[in-house]
Design a protein around this motif. Sequence first.
Motif, PDB file in Angstrom:
ATOM      1  N   ILE A 126      47.923  43.462  44.253  1.00  0.00           N
ATOM      2  CA  ILE A 126      46.692  44.232  44.071  1.00  0.00           C
ATOM      3  C   ILE A 126      46.757  45.095  42.799  1.00  0.00           C
ATOM      4  O   ILE A 126      45.726  45.561  42.316  1.00  0.00           O
ATOM      5  CB  ILE A 126      46.386  45.128  45.290  1.00  0.00           C
ATOM      6  CG1 ILE A 126      47.500  46.160  45.505  1.00  0.00           C
ATOM      7  CG2 ILE A 126      46.163  44.300  46.531  1.00  0.00           C
ATOM      8  CD1 ILE A 126      47.177  47.183  46.581  1.00  0.00           C
ATOM      9  N   ALA A 148      43.451  39.335  42.538  1.00  0.00           N
ATOM     10  CA  ALA A 148      42.675  40.516  42.917  1.00  0.00           C
ATOM     11  C   ALA A 148      41.180  40.222  42.824  1.00  0.00           C
ATOM     12  O   ALA A 148      40.394  40.660  43.678  1.00  0.00           O
ATOM     13  CB  ALA A 148      43.046  41.689  42.026  1.00  0.00           C
ATOM     14  N   SER A 175      40.741  40.703  46.553  1.00  0.00           N
ATOM     15  CA  SER A 175      40.656  42.153  46.760  1.00  0.00           C
ATOM     16  C   SER A 175      39.210  42.602  46.970  1.00  0.00           C
ATOM     17  O   SER A 175      38.299  42.095  46.312  1.00  0.00           O
ATOM     18  CB  SER A 175      41.232  42.888  45.541  1.00  0.00           C
ATOM     19  OG  SER A 175      40.984  44.284  45.637  1.00  0.00           O
ATOM     20  N   THR A 228      42.184  44.544  39.782  1.00  0.00           N
ATOM     21  CA  THR A 228      43.425  45.255  40.101  1.00  0.00           C
ATOM     22  C   THR A 228      43.170  46.768  40.092  1.00  0.00           C
ATOM     23  O   THR A 228      42.237  47.255  39.453  1.00  0.00           O
ATOM     24  CB  THR A 228      44.526  44.924  39.086  1.00  0.00           C
ATOM     25  OG1 THR A 228      44.029  45.134  37.763  1.00  0.00           O
ATOM     26  CG2 THR A 228      44.991  43.493  39.233  1.00  0.00           C
TER      27      THR A 228
END
Length: 240
Positions: free
Chosen positions: A129, A136, A140, A145
């Motif tokens: 992450i 990411a 994510s 990130t």
Amino acid sequence: MKVVDFLMQKRDGLSLHSFELKDLLSPSLREHWLDFVNKANKSQLGLLIAEKKSASNDDVAEISPVDHPSPKAESAPKEMTIVMKPEAEALYHELTATLGEVIHTGQWLAVDQDRINSFAAVTGDHQWIHTDPERAAAESPFKTTIAHGFLTLSLLSVLTDSVDPEKQKFPTAKMMVNMGLNQVRFPYPVKAGNRVRATTKIESVTPIKRGLEIVQVLTVEIEGVRRPGCVAESVIRLHF
């Protein structure tokens, strides 16, 4: 086994066979023995055993005031008076007049991927992450990130101008010592590419020997984001 219980057992055992002991003693020793037993039974420890009580710090033997006069009562310790140097006293009054107000706002600082990768290399924290932009972006919830929370925390020194000799917050102090943090939170992540800055509020100022102890609230703002990236209660000491 408690000492009192042990002595009770031994005393009961001796009392059951006391005639055997007395028979082994000479008349003169027997008289001394009986006198010793009588005195022992009348002593404080003997009374405790007889009453089957446990000894405690409250069981204090009586002391003759003639043989052992009581010591004079000591006066209560006086509080140490802190004498501040003129520079410390001036800053003390200046800061106490601003409690709860923002006394410093730092410059914006970019937190890019290179900075995040460098922090990961130093700390060994290569969690995806933080260091894998492609993953990411796909997995994510932030779609990019984010900086390590401890990276944001570690930037506080530069964000509050605590390490730049040209922009010191407390220029009259000879030395500033970081005593640690009372608490720290990361309300919102700092995404790669964000710019951040920090504000400082004074929570308390306390005179100490040769200086001041200051509790300050440091808030890391994220440009364009309502929630802060970090809020920390920092404790520092200034020496004059």
